[in-house]
Design a protein around this motif. Structure first.
Motif, PDB file in Angstrom:
ATOM      1  N   GLY A   1       0.804  -1.215   0.000  1.00  0.00           N
ATOM      2  CA  GLY A   1       0.000   0.000   0.000  1.00  0.00           C
ATOM      3  C   GLY A   1       0.839   1.269   0.000  1.00  0.00           C
ATOM      4  O   GLY A   1       2.067   1.241  -0.112  1.00  0.00           O
ATOM      5  N   ILE A   2       0.128   2.383   0.131  1.00  0.00           N
ATOM      6  CA  ILE A   2       0.765   3.709   0.168  1.00  0.00           C
ATOM      7  C   ILE A   2       1.380   3.917   1.548  1.00  0.00           C
ATOM      8  O   ILE A   2       0.792   3.528   2.558  1.00  0.00           O
TER       9      ILE A   2
ATOM     10  N   THR B   1       1.008   8.479   6.229  1.00  0.00           N
ATOM     11  CA  THR B   1       1.532   9.796   6.588  1.00  0.00           C
ATOM     12  C   THR B   1       2.187   9.761   7.967  1.00  0.00           C
ATOM     13  O   THR B   1       3.239  10.367   8.186  1.00  0.00           O
TER      14      THR B   1
ATOM     15  N   GLN C   1       9.622   4.029  -0.365  1.00  0.00           N
ATOM     16  CA  GLN C   1       8.377   3.745  -1.076  1.00  0.00           C
ATOM     17  C   GLN C   1       8.744   3.000  -2.357  1.00  0.00           C
ATOM     18  O   GLN C   1       9.678   3.397  -3.063  1.00  0.00           O
TER      19      GLN C   1
ATOM     20  N   THR D   1       7.406   0.902  -6.030  1.00  0.00           N
ATOM     21  CA  THR D   1       6.373   0.607  -7.018  1.00  0.00           C
ATOM     22  C   THR D   1       6.905  -0.522  -7.893  1.00  0.00           C
ATOM     23  O   THR D   1       7.976  -0.404  -8.489  1.00  0.00           O
TER      24      THR D   1
ATOM     25  N   ASN E   1       1.843  -0.426  -5.131  1.00  0.00           N
ATOM     26  CA  ASN E   1       2.602   0.361  -4.162  1.00  0.00           C
ATOM     27  C   ASN E   1       2.924  -0.472  -2.926  1.00  0.00           C
ATOM     28  O   ASN E   1       2.077  -1.223  -2.432  1.00  0.00           O
TER      29      ASN E   1
ATOM     30  N   TRP F   1       5.795  -0.179   0.755  1.00  0.00           N
ATOM     31  CA  TRP F   1       6.790   0.603   1.480  1.00  0.00           C
ATOM     32  C   TRP F   1       7.552  -0.327   2.411  1.00  0.00           C
ATOM     33  O   TRP F   1       7.074  -1.399   2.770  1.00  0.00           O
TER      34      TRP F   1
END
Length: 192
Positions: free
Chosen positions: A16-17, A20, A133, A135, A140, A142
């Motif tokens: 995933g992304i 934050t 991060q 790809t 995606n 991390w």
């Protein structure tokens, strides 16, 4: 020119992304110094199915080969959770033209995998650590990773553990589990 060295390593992969909260933690709350500016690049890995002990990649004009020397077991790391430490031997061969290192026919032959990376690094008590991060195949991911150079076992496992646990005291994110802890060859087996 060829270089070789031995490292202790710990890495977690997450699908995933990048959250934050984790990004902010790495940027502002981590101990140690920041190593340069964040970098983006594309590494190209040779995918070798069911071979978790060998990592071959092209990276910025060099061919890098890593061989897992030892699996040192699962451990607890403060706020991070649990993960497995491995010892690796690394060789790096530089070629400014990339012509002599590139296989005939380029990267079209064989199972080569392109991985885009956006990486930030820090340094704390002989440990380099990173937040990256990734790809790959339009997915995606991390990763958080720790690495320490070992010269004839000058850094022992307990010092490595302690340094990671100290960094983990400031960690702000979901607990990382042992099933997420692996090196790139094992991760590639999940994503390819």
């Amino acid at each position: 020119m060829t270089n070789d060295f031995i490292t202790l390593e710990l890495r977690w992969f997450n699908r995933g992304i990048l959250p934050t909260q984790v990004n902010d933690w790495f940027a502002t709350d981590c101990p140690g110094e920041t190593l340069g500016l964040p970098e983006t690049r594309e590494d190209i890995y040779l995918y070798i199915p069911d071979c978790p002990y060998l990592n071959i990649k092209f990276r910025q004009g060099s061919l890098e080969v890593k061989w897992r020397k030892a699996e040192l077991g699962m451990r607890q790391f403060g706020g991070f959770g649990e993960g497995s430490i491995e010892q690796w031997i690394k060789w790096s061969c530089q070629d400014s033209t990339s012509e002599s290192l590139m296989p005939k026919g380029g990267l079209m032959q064989g199972s080569w995998v392109q991985v885009k990376k956006a990486r930030s690094q820090r340094f704390y008590q002989e440990i380099t650590y990173e937040l990256t991060q990734l790809t790959v195949n339009n997915e995606n991911w991390w990763t958080i990773a720790f690495e320490a150079l070992v010269e004839v076992d000058t850094m022992n496992l307990e010092e490595f553990d302690q340094g990671i646990s100290e960094i983990g005291q400031t960690y702000q994110g979901l607990s990382l589990q042992n099933h997420q802890s692996c090196a790139y060859p094992t991760w590639l087996n999940q994503v390819v």
